[in-house]
Design a protein around this motif. Structure first.
Motif, mmCIF file in Angstrom:
data_model
loop_
_atom_site.group_PDB
_atom_site.id
_atom_site.type_symbol
_atom_site.label_atom_id
_atom_site.label_comp_id
_atom_site.label_asym_id
_atom_site.label_seq_id
_atom_site.Cartn_x
_atom_site.Cartn_y
_atom_site.Cartn_z
ATOM 1 N N HIS A 1 0.808 -1.225 0.000
ATOM 2 C CA HIS A 1 0.000 0.000 0.000
ATOM 3 C C HIS A 1 0.837 1.269 0.000
ATOM 4 O O HIS A 1 0.317 2.343 0.279
ATOM 5 C CB HIS A 1 -0.957 0.012 1.197
ATOM 6 C CG HIS A 1 -2.015 -1.030 1.098
ATOM 7 N ND1 HIS A 1 -2.081 -2.090 1.977
ATOM 8 C CD2 HIS A 1 -3.038 -1.193 0.227
ATOM 9 C CE1 HIS A 1 -3.110 -2.860 1.639
ATOM 10 N NE2 HIS A 1 -3.694 -2.334 0.588
ATOM 11 N N ALA A 2 2.135 1.158 -0.258
ATOM 12 C CA ALA A 2 3.045 2.295 -0.457
ATOM 13 C C ALA A 2 3.318 3.136 0.791
ATOM 14 O O ALA A 2 3.755 4.272 0.676
ATOM 15 C CB ALA A 2 2.565 3.180 -1.602
ATOM 16 N N SER A 3 3.099 2.605 1.987
ATOM 17 C CA SER A 3 3.564 3.321 3.176
ATOM 18 C C SER A 3 5.080 3.330 3.144
ATOM 19 O O SER A 3 5.709 2.343 2.753
ATOM 20 C CB SER A 3 3.093 2.627 4.454
ATOM 21 O OG SER A 3 1.732 2.838 4.673
ATOM 22 N N SER A 4 5.668 4.428 3.548
ATOM 23 C CA SER A 4 7.112 4.558 3.541
ATOM 24 C C SER A 4 7.626 4.552 4.975
ATOM 25 O O SER A 4 7.080 5.252 5.836
ATOM 26 C CB SER A 4 7.508 5.857 2.837
ATOM 27 O OG SER A 4 8.889 5.917 2.644
ATOM 28 N N PHE A 5 8.670 3.748 5.249
ATOM 29 C CA PHE A 5 9.227 3.618 6.594
ATOM 30 C C PHE A 5 10.660 4.129 6.613
ATOM 31 O O PHE A 5 11.479 3.747 5.778
ATOM 32 C CB PHE A 5 9.224 2.147 7.040
ATOM 33 C CG PHE A 5 7.854 1.595 7.284
ATOM 34 C CD1 PHE A 5 7.307 1.605 8.563
ATOM 35 C CD2 PHE A 5 7.103 1.070 6.244
ATOM 36 C CE1 PHE A 5 6.033 1.101 8.797
ATOM 37 C CE2 PHE A 5 5.833 0.564 6.463
ATOM 38 C CZ PHE A 5 5.295 0.578 7.738
ATOM 39 N N ASP A 6 10.964 4.976 7.592
ATOM 40 C CA ASP A 6 12.321 5.477 7.786
ATOM 41 C C ASP A 6 13.177 4.315 8.300
ATOM 42 O O ASP A 6 12.841 3.704 9.325
ATOM 43 C CB ASP A 6 12.302 6.623 8.797
ATOM 44 C CG ASP A 6 13.637 7.313 8.942
ATOM 45 O OD1 ASP A 6 14.661 6.614 9.130
ATOM 46 O OD2 ASP A 6 13.664 8.550 8.885
ATOM 47 N N SER B 1 6.244 7.304 7.399
ATOM 48 C CA SER B 1 6.092 8.726 7.085
ATOM 49 C C SER B 1 4.883 8.979 6.195
ATOM 50 O O SER B 1 4.522 10.130 5.974
ATOM 51 C CB SER B 1 7.357 9.267 6.415
ATOM 52 O OG SER B 1 7.619 8.554 5.226
ATOM 53 N N THR B 2 4.290 7.914 5.693
ATOM 54 C CA THR B 2 3.102 8.046 4.855
ATOM 55 C C THR B 2 2.088 6.979 5.245
ATOM 56 O O THR B 2 2.465 5.870 5.616
ATOM 57 C CB THR B 2 3.438 7.888 3.352
ATOM 58 O OG1 THR B 2 4.084 6.635 3.149
ATOM 59 C CG2 THR B 2 4.348 9.006 2.860
ATOM 60 N N PRO B 3 0.796 7.323 5.165
ATOM 61 C CA PRO B 3 -0.238 6.331 5.464
ATOM 62 C C PRO B 3 -0.332 5.299 4.337
ATOM 63 O O PRO B 3 0.233 5.522 3.268
ATOM 64 C CB PRO B 3 -1.512 7.173 5.569
ATOM 65 C CG PRO B 3 -1.211 8.466 4.907
ATOM 66 C CD PRO B 3 0.271 8.629 4.870
ATOM 67 N N PRO B 4 -0.982 4.186 4.559
ATOM 68 C CA PRO B 4 -1.902 3.923 5.652
ATOM 69 C C PRO B 4 -1.255 3.415 6.940
ATOM 70 O O PRO B 4 -1.925 3.340 7.959
ATOM 71 C CB PRO B 4 -2.858 2.890 5.075
ATOM 72 C CG PRO B 4 -2.042 2.140 4.082
ATOM 73 C CD PRO B 4 -1.081 3.156 3.509
ATOM 74 N N ALA B 5 0.012 3.039 6.920
ATOM 75 C CA ALA B 5 0.649 2.561 8.153
ATOM 76 C C ALA B 5 0.765 3.703 9.160
ATOM 77 O O ALA B 5 1.093 4.836 8.786
ATOM 78 C CB ALA B 5 2.023 1.980 7.853
#
Length: 109
Positions: free
Chosen positions: A68-73, A80-84
Motif C-alpha cells: 500500500h506504499a507506506s514509507s518507513f524510515d 512517514s506516509t499512510p496507511p501505516a
C-alpha cells in the motif's frame, strides 16, 4: 547481546537488501543505503507485507511497502506516509570481520 550473521560484506552492495530469520524476532531486512547498513523488522505494520520486497528510497533512507506504499524510515522504523501508522522495530547492523551482522539486545530475544 547476541548477533545474527546475515551475509558476507561483499554480498550486500549499496542499494541492495538481505533477509535473515531469527527464531525470536522473525524476519529482519538489512538494507545497504549508500554504504550504511540499516536493519528493520521485515513486516509492514499495516498489513504485514515483506518490506524487503518494497522500493528502497536511498535519498530518504526509507523503504516503501510494496502493498500500500507506506514509507518507513530505516533509521527509526517510523512510517512517514499512510496507511501505516505504527512503526516497525529497528536493529543495529554492522560489519565484523567481513560479515554483516545484526545485533539483538536482550529485550528482542
Amino acid at each position: 547481546m547476541r548477533t545474527i550473521d546475515v551475509c558476507g560484506e561483499g554480498e550486500l552492495p549499496p542499494g541492495e537488501v538481505a533477509v535473515v530469520e531469527d527464531d525470536f524476532v522473525g524476519r529482519i531486512a538489512v538494507f545497504n543505503v549508500s554504504g550504511e547498513l540499516h536493519a528493520i523488522e521485515d513486516r509492514c505494520s499495516h498489513q504485514r507485507a515483506w518490506l524487503s520486497e518494497g522500493y528502497l528510497e536511498e535519498e530518504d533512507c526509507a523503504v516503501e511497502c510494496p502493498l500500500h506504499a507506506s514509507s518507513f524510515d530505516l533509521r527509526t522504523g517510523r512510517p512517514s506516509t499512510p496507511p501505516a501508522i505504527a512503526p516497525v522495530r529497528v536493529f543495529r547492523a554492522a560489519v565484523h570481520d567481513g560479515v554483516v551482522r545484526v545485533e539483538l539486545d536482550e529485550a528482542t530475544g
